[in-house]
Each structure stands twice: as C-alpha cells, then as structure tokens.
Motif scaffolding. Structure first.
Motif, short mmCIF file in Angstrom:
data_model
loop_
_atom_site.label_atom_id
_atom_site.label_comp_id
_atom_site.label_asym_id
_atom_site.label_seq_id
_atom_site.Cartn_x
_atom_site.Cartn_y
_atom_site.Cartn_z
N UNK A 174 -49.51 -10.95 -1.39
CA UNK A 174 -48.60 -9.80 -1.50
C UNK A 174 -49.38 -8.49 -1.72
N UNK A 175 -50.56 -8.59 -2.33
CA UNK A 175 -51.37 -7.39 -2.60
C UNK A 175 -52.35 -7.08 -1.48
N UNK A 176 -52.44 -7.95 -0.48
CA UNK A 176 -53.40 -7.76 0.61
C UNK A 176 -52.99 -6.56 1.46
N UNK B 277 -46.27 -10.52 8.00
CA UNK B 277 -45.54 -11.73 7.65
C UNK B 277 -44.14 -11.34 7.22
N UNK B 278 -43.20 -12.22 7.43
CA UNK B 278 -41.84 -12.00 6.92
C UNK B 278 -41.69 -12.83 5.65
N UNK B 279 -40.92 -12.33 4.71
CA UNK B 279 -40.79 -13.00 3.41
C UNK B 279 -39.39 -12.82 2.85
N UNK B 280 -38.91 -13.85 2.18
CA UNK B 280 -37.62 -13.81 1.50
C UNK B 280 -37.73 -14.71 0.28
N UNK C 118 -45.91 -6.69 4.79
CA UNK C 118 -44.89 -7.60 4.28
C UNK C 118 -43.51 -7.11 4.72
N UNK C 119 -42.82 -7.91 5.52
CA UNK C 119 -41.53 -7.52 6.08
C UNK C 119 -40.42 -8.22 5.30
N UNK C 120 -39.52 -7.45 4.73
CA UNK C 120 -38.36 -7.95 3.99
C UNK C 120 -37.09 -7.43 4.65
#
Length: 381
Positions: free
Chosen positions: A67-69, A21-24, A74-76
C-alpha cells in the motif's frame, strides 16, 4: 484464500510488479468503534488474490508495504472507508490512489455512482448482489461469497482503464488531483477527540451550549475508542444535544433528562459526563468557544442562488460532469451572497474555468439565461 504470512508476502511481491492494482475490503463495524477487517481483495491484470486477515498468526505487513509502494497505483471504488481501515491497522495512507467513484463523477456518470452501476454501464455486465449482506467474519466463506468478493476487484480493472482513458482523452486527469489529495491526507481519518463535536448536526445559540457539546463529545469519543464500541453505545447524539441545552450540574439534574436512561446518572459514565459539563461551564467568558454566526444574506440572494443552480446544471450537462464535483449548495449560496470574495472551491482552478467565471458574470449582469426551444442556454450581454 491467503492465510499465511509467507503466502501474502509472495502475492504482494507479484502484485508489486504491476503498474496498478485494484483493491477492496470487507469489514464489520456494527458493534465496534474500530472496523473489524475481515477480507482483503486485490487484483492486477495477471493476479487475483483474497486475503484472510482473521487467519491465526498472519502478519499483514507485506500488504501495508504494498500500500505504501509509490510505484504501484492503488485503485479503489468509494475508497474512504477502505483507506480508513488501512490507516488504522497499518498506520499509513495508501499512495498513490485512484478512486473510480470520483473519476466517474468527473466523467459524467452522475453523483456518487455505485460500483455495480459502473460495471453495468462500462462493461455491460450485471453483478450478483445476493451476497452483499454477508457476515464476513464467519468462517468458512462459501465459494459464492468468495466469487462475489473477488468480483469487486476483477471488474474494477476494466472500469479503471475505461475511466483513465476517458480522463486522458478529455484532458481531465488533473481534475482529480484535489480530491485524491484529500483522500491521502491523514487529517481525513485521524479525527482528534477535541474535534469530535464537528460530526454533530446541532443548532447551538450560546457559547455555553457549544462548550458543553465540545467537552461531552470529546469525552464520548475517548470512551468509545477505549472500549471499542460505537459512539451511540456510549451516549446518543440526542442526549448530547439535550445536555447542552439543559446543562445539568449534578446527578439529580442529569437524571431528569428525557434522553438519559434510568439509573445511568449513577454510573461512572454519568459521573464523567457531569465532570465534562462542569469543566466546560467553568471556562472564563473570554475562553468560551465562538458560536458561528451566519450573516443575513442580502435581499435577492435566494433568487440569485436559484439562477446559479440552473447555470450549474446547464454547464454540468454540457460538459458531462456531475454537478456535485463542480460546486455544492454552500458554494452556490456563498457565490450568490459574496460574489468574487467567496472563498469556495468553485472559484478556484478548473472549477472556476468551467463554472465559476460564468457564475460571477451571471450575478454581475454580464450573462443571462434564456429559453431556446425547450432548452436553456447562456447569452452574453
């Protein structure tokens, strides 16, 4: 906008089905010590969500569980502040993570390339940056603002896939491991108040000065955290430097300092600073902190460092890697002065294979630099 815990839980359950997933995040921290989380954007290849952390009654635990999975990458982009917020709010470090800014440096996009530059170069699209300076704490947010925020994670999907594929093609995926380990370390974000002095850029000459800086900086850190205000609101860096130099022992001496506001010495903060100063100066001589001494570099080291910088740029251009990822200025100076004994990243792992070994051979006279036409190249001697 997701505004309830139930909606967030359902969205995170859907996102958890994805490989990545991407996250911001959008936040404010101008008037607080701890950043105020105002918006969370996430996307998979099939799902795009905006989360309102300011919604009344919302519980962000489903987000922190995601977030802990360990099964979801996790793409930042330029992730440090985003991870710091998650760490402070959720008491966890996202894992595993992938930072596209660092990956882009390894892939030859230059030092600290911005998100919009990456999107432009990889996707050929321009991002509308007119909403960049939004006050993300205000509600309601406009459709334009929400579109801008969502674009930070939707374009990031294609950026990630492109960089991932390039890293795998060129056998460089493992090069990111060290940088990702730093990003996933709690020590990167949990700075102990006693270590707060390390943030300060000060030239100290005496153990007493360093002791005062350490004690006053630690007091400021605790005070800023407890009041949730920026450090500069408590005491400016220049004031700490002047206090370390002048070492005022009482209220009158403190009031004479140029960087101290009039009357501040009579406040509770002034009293606390004087206590920190006197406590620092009361340390036995044997317990005073050691001021680092930089040994005088051997004659000719400066010139050697310049040659190493040329070599670094040459190798970085040849392999399409940002020089900053391979070695920094301190690495170069230490290799020039200490050679093989220099304990720097540039002489370990893939960096040694790419640059460090040739750098050592250069300063040992086994490799030379020469002009061929209008280009510089290495030649073995």
């Amino acid at each position: 906008m997701i505004e309830t815990t139930a909606e967030l839980e359902a969205a995170c359950k859907e996102l958890a089905k994805s490989e990545f997933i991407t996250i911001d995040t959008e936040f404010l921290r101008e008037t607080t010590f701890w950043p105020v989380l105002c918006l969370v954007q996430m996307a998979s290849m099939t799902t795009e969500v905006l989360v309102d952390p300011l919604a009344p009654g919302i519980d962000l635990q489903p987000l922190f569980d995601l977030m802990a999975n360990p099964d979801v990458l996790k793409v930042f982009h330029a992730s440090r502040q985003d991870i710091e917020i998650i760490y402070n709010r959720g008491n966890l470090i996202p894992h595993p993570v992938f930072d596209t800014q660092i990956a882009a440096m390894v892939c030859g996009f230059g030092d600290s390339v911005s998100y919009d530059q990456l999107v432009s170069r990889i996707k050929g699209e321009q991002i509308d940056k007119s909403s960049r300076f939004t006050d993300w704490s205000r509600r309601p947010l406009s459709e334009k603002q929400l579109d801008y925020a969502l674009a930070d994670v939707t374009h990031l999907r294609d950026v990630y896939i492109s960089l991932r594929d390039q890293l795998e093609r060129e056998g460089r995926a493992s090069w990111l491991a060290e940088e990702m380990a730093i990003l996933e370390s709690p020590d990167t974000y949990d700075i102990h108040p006693d270590d707060a002095w390390q943030r300060l850029k000060m030239r100290l000459r005496k153990p007493q000065e360093l002791a005062v800086v350490k004690y006053v900086a630690a007091w400021r850190e605790r005070e800023a955290r407890s009041r949730n205000v920026p450090r500069s609101r408590v005491l400016k860096d220049d004031a700490i430097y002047e206090i370390a130099q002048q070492q005022p022992r009482d209220m009158e001496a403190l009031s004479r300092l140029r960087t101290i506001p009039k009357g501040w010495e009579r406040s509770s903060s002034g009293t606390a600073v004087l206590e920190a100063i006197n406590e620092a100066l009361a340390l036995p001589k044997a317990d005073m902190p050691h001021v680092p001494r930089h040994n005088q570099a051997p004659e000719g080291t400066a010139a050697a460092a310049e040659l190493l910088k040329v070599l670094l740029k040459l190798i970085a251009e040849k392999h399409g890697v940002a020089p900053k990822v391979i070695a920094n200025s301190e690495d170069i100076d230490r290799i020039a002065a200490e050679g093989e004994k220099a304990d720097v990243a540039a002489l370990h792992g893939w960096r040694r294979d790419l640059f460090g070994e040739t750098a050592l051979r250069l300063i040992q006279g086994q490799v030379a630099l020469r002009f061929v036409g209008k280009k510089v190249e290495t030649v073995n001697l």
